[in-house]
Design a protein around this motif. Structure first.
Motif, PDB file in Angstrom:
ATOM      1  N   GLN A  61       0.845  -1.197   0.000  1.00 32.87           N
ATOM      2  CA  GLN A  61       0.000   0.000   0.000  1.00 32.87           C
ATOM      3  C   GLN A  61       0.883   1.251   0.000  1.00 32.87           C
ATOM      4  O   GLN A  61       1.529   1.563   1.004  1.00 32.87           O
ATOM      5  CB  GLN A  61      -0.924   0.001   1.213  1.00 32.87           C
ATOM      6  CG  GLN A  61      -1.862  -1.187   1.266  1.00 32.87           C
ATOM      7  CD  GLN A  61      -2.582  -1.312   2.598  1.00 32.87           C
ATOM      8  OE1 GLN A  61      -2.181  -0.704   3.585  1.00 32.87           O
ATOM      9  NE2 GLN A  61      -3.637  -2.108   2.625  1.00 32.87           N
ATOM     10  N   ALA A  67      -6.725  -0.006  -0.008  1.00 33.19           N
ATOM     11  CA  ALA A  67      -7.538  -0.132  -1.222  1.00 33.19           C
ATOM     12  C   ALA A  67      -9.014  -0.090  -0.824  1.00 33.19           C
ATOM     13  O   ALA A  67      -9.379  -0.527   0.271  1.00 33.19           O
ATOM     14  CB  ALA A  67      -7.200  -1.439  -1.932  1.00 33.19           C
ATOM     15  N   PRO A  68      -9.884   0.375  -1.717  1.00 31.94           N
ATOM     16  CA  PRO A  68      -9.614   0.813  -3.088  1.00 31.94           C
ATOM     17  C   PRO A  68      -9.283   2.292  -3.218  1.00 31.94           C
ATOM     18  O   PRO A  68      -9.224   2.808  -4.328  1.00 31.94           O
ATOM     19  CB  PRO A  68     -10.938   0.504  -3.791  1.00 31.94           C
ATOM     20  CG  PRO A  68     -11.974   0.780  -2.733  1.00 31.94           C
ATOM     21  CD  PRO A  68     -11.336   0.347  -1.431  1.00 31.94           C
ATOM     22  N   ASP A 128      -4.283  -1.627 -10.014  1.00 28.65           N
ATOM     23  CA  ASP A 128      -5.257  -0.580 -10.331  1.00 28.65           C
ATOM     24  C   ASP A 128      -5.228  -0.297 -11.827  1.00 28.65           C
ATOM     25  O   ASP A 128      -4.153  -0.152 -12.417  1.00 28.65           O
ATOM     26  CB  ASP A 128      -4.899   0.681  -9.537  1.00 28.65           C
ATOM     27  CG  ASP A 128      -5.922   1.780  -9.697  1.00 28.65           C
ATOM     28  OD1 ASP A 128      -5.841   2.501 -10.696  1.00 28.65           O
ATOM     29  OD2 ASP A 128      -6.789   1.909  -8.816  1.00 28.65           O
ATOM     30  N   THR A 186     -15.078   2.706  -9.243  1.00 26.70           N
ATOM     31  CA  THR A 186     -13.770   2.241  -8.802  1.00 26.70           C
ATOM     32  C   THR A 186     -12.932   1.842 -10.002  1.00 26.70           C
ATOM     33  O   THR A 186     -13.466   1.548 -11.081  1.00 26.70           O
ATOM     34  CB  THR A 186     -13.911   1.036  -7.852  1.00 26.70           C
ATOM     35  OG1 THR A 186     -12.623   0.693  -7.329  1.00 26.70           O
ATOM     36  CG2 THR A 186     -14.482  -0.179  -8.577  1.00 26.70           C
ATOM     37  N   ASN A 188      -9.833   0.044  -8.972  1.00 26.35           N
ATOM     38  CA  ASN A 188      -9.040  -1.014  -8.371  1.00 26.35           C
ATOM     39  C   ASN A 188      -9.508  -2.354  -8.943  1.00 26.35           C
ATOM     40  O   ASN A 188     -10.705  -2.641  -8.973  1.00 26.35           O
ATOM     41  CB  ASN A 188      -9.210  -0.987  -6.853  1.00 26.35           C
ATOM     42  CG  ASN A 188      -8.389  -2.036  -6.156  1.00 26.35           C
ATOM     43  OD1 ASN A 188      -8.775  -3.201  -6.108  1.00 26.35           O
ATOM     44  ND2 ASN A 188      -7.253  -1.630  -5.621  1.00 26.35           N
ATOM     45  N   ASP A 191     -11.494  -4.501  -6.579  1.00 25.70           N
ATOM     46  CA  ASP A 191     -12.785  -3.875  -6.315  1.00 25.70           C
ATOM     47  C   ASP A 191     -13.699  -3.982  -7.540  1.00 25.70           C
ATOM     48  O   ASP A 191     -14.919  -4.112  -7.402  1.00 25.70           O
ATOM     49  CB  ASP A 191     -12.578  -2.411  -5.933  1.00 25.70           C
ATOM     50  CG  ASP A 191     -13.742  -1.856  -5.116  1.00 25.70           C
ATOM     51  OD1 ASP A 191     -14.401  -2.654  -4.420  1.00 25.70           O
ATOM     52  OD2 ASP A 191     -13.991  -0.644  -5.178  1.00 25.70           O
TER      53      ASP A 191
END
Length: 514
Positions: A61, A67-68, A128, A186, A188, A191
């Motif tokens: 991260q 996330a997301p 992503d 989103t 991600n 996600d």
């Protein structure tokens, strides 16, 4: 959270400006630091592969934002494999560029080379879609400079075409990203896997548009018909080590298709499950045909290699388009093989062209040249690998593709196209090899002694790629075992989603899926 995950991106990202700022006037230092950085990258990539093989997916991260909402990097079996493949290629390419003195023919080769590695590794590690776009742009900007390295009218013309095509692809990428974000909220990837099945019926059409636009963008990167036309001119005019590095560039497009369309548009995506399959398979088969017919009709050795790369992408994406675990194992095995084979052929084409003098890379008879016997043997190995003849990895890879296609409704078509195009490739490579080596051997020329200005090390670099093919064939069992576990993770992405979004989000996703 292991900081080693970000090293394949940070290391070249720091090395590139350091080379420009601190040693731009000292080529020897540039060579030392660039080679050392590539070697360290290889060591890190090996460590990451071992880590991914023994652990579930790991997340890094950036800025400690979860996330997301934050930017995340994800290390799993697939991303670790691709980073390792890039690192192996990087070491070989930088060795060839230094010892053949290609890096002397223009400015900032090593800095651009490091930026290229940063973009490629970032594309493989990002979790992503928007940051996939960002890393695409980084690697493309670096490739523009590498493509024009050394100058020349033909290279400039091919470079302009390459820039225009990829700028168009980047524009479509932004439109696709905006569309997906507008529908799902989103970008991600994990996600998206959660949100895509929940998209309301009224937004399904817009979701499909975004998904198919992404497919077009990835098809541009992968040189898929009908947007393959940029590759022969670009790769044929690129410096040899750059063309060899570009062997992994088309694989970035294939990787993106595998990653996005098994995760976000996989079995749990409802009406949009396997969105790309119906479009990808026919395009891949036509790409295979176009590539191998191009091999047969090529009038220059370098263009023959370019068309063989297009054909190999057709074979690879044919397996990808089946979207089953067995087919994905075959695709990933063939991906590794075709990267080694394509890089070896580009380097061998450069070695032959340099030694043939005025004949260059044209497929015409010319006086025999230094080390023609050794180069003929190496070309023969690379050719049978790329054409798919036993006992090398091309044969094993194509056999795996054919076996995985047995459950497909298009089995007959796939088998017919793969087998016929393999025969065409054999004829094309045999024609080229007989013209460059066999017929030329009968024409008096210089002795086989290598002039002092031509070191043997570039041949060692090309041989390393051939050795990679041989090793891949010898260790096909363990490699296939690793790839089977990789494919299992792709088609059951619960571990990936849980690692990125947390176990609570995963549990709610599984409950809604039921």
């Amino acid at each position: 959270m292991s900081h080693w995950i970000i090293v394949p991106i940070v290391l070249p990202a720091m090395m590139a400006p350091f080379i420009v700022l601190a040693m731009r006037h000292d080529l020897l230092l540039q060579r030392v630091f660039s080679a050392a950085s590539s070697a360290v990258l290889l060591a890190v990539a090996l460590g990451l592969l071992g880590r991914a093989a023994g652990n579930p997916p790991e997340v890094y991260q950036l800025g400690n934002w979860i996330a997301p909402f934050g930017i995340v990097l994800v290390l799993d079996r697939l991303s670790a494999l691709m980073v390792l493949l890039t690192a192996i290629l990087a070491v070989v390419v930088v060795l060839y560029a230094i010892t053949s003195r290609w890096d002397e023919r223009g400015r900032h080769f090593h800095a651009l080379f490091q930026f290229q590695l940063m973009g490629i590794n970032g594309a493989f590690l990002t979790g992503d879609v928007f940051n996939l776009f960002v890393f695409f742009e980084v690697l493309l900007i670096a490739s523009y400079g590498l493509m024009l390295h050394g100058g020349g009218t033909a290279r400039m013309k091919a470079g302009v075409q390459y820039v225009v095509v990829n700028l168009g692809g980047s524009t479509l990428f932004l439109i696709a990203v905006g569309t997906l974000y507008g529908v799902t909220g989103t970008l991600n990837m994990a996600d998206l896997a959660v949100k895509v099945p929940l998209v309301p019926a009224g937004d399904q059409a817009l979701l499909r548009v975004g998904g198919l636009l992404l497919l077009v963008v990835f098809a541009v990167k992968a040189a898929l018909v009908p947007i393959h036309f940029w590759l022969p001119g670009t790769y044929a005019n690129a410096p040899a080590p750059v063309a060899a590095l570009f062997a992994i560039m088309t694989k970035v497009g294939a990787y993106a298709i595998i990653r996005v369309y098994t995760l976000a548009f996989g079995a749990e995506a409802g009406e949009d499950a396997w969105l790309a399959a119906d479009w990808l398979l026919p395009a891949a088969l036509v790409t295979l045909i176009v590539g191998m017919v191009g091999v047969l009709g090529a009038k220059a050795l370098t263009r023959l290699v370019c068309f063989s790369v297009i054909g190999s992408m057709g074979t690879l994406l044919t397996a990808v388009a089946i979207f089953t675990p067995d087919a994905t194992v075959a695709a990933l095995y063939y991906l590794i093989h075709s990267t080694f084979a394509g890089a070896a052929l580009f380097l061998l084409a450069d070695l032959v062209t340099e030694r043939r003098g005025g004949a260059g890379d044209r497929l015409v008879a010319a006086p025999r040249f230094a080390q023609s016997g050794l180069l003929a043997a190496m070309f023969f190995l690379a050719a049978i690998g790329m054409a798919g003849m036993p006992p090398l990895t091309g044969f094993i890879g194509k056999l795996m593709v054919l076996d995985s296609a047995r459950a497909s409704e298009s089995m007959v078509t796939i088998w017919a196209v793969v087998l016929v195009t393999s025969l065409i490739a054999m004829v094309g490579f045999a024609r080229a090899g007989s013209m460059v080596f066999w017929k030329s051997a009968a024409i008096p020329g210089p002795s086989d002694e290598v002039p002092p200005s031509r070191p043997v090390t570039p041949i060692v670099a090309a041989a390393a790629m051939l050795a990679g093919m041989v090793a891949l064939a010898v260790f096909a069992g363990p490699v296939t075992g690793y790839l089977e576990a990789t494919a299992a993770g792709l088609y059951d992405p619960s571990d990936y989603i849980g690692a990125v979004l947390g176990p609570d989000t995963l549990a709610s996703h599984l409950q809604s899926a039921r």
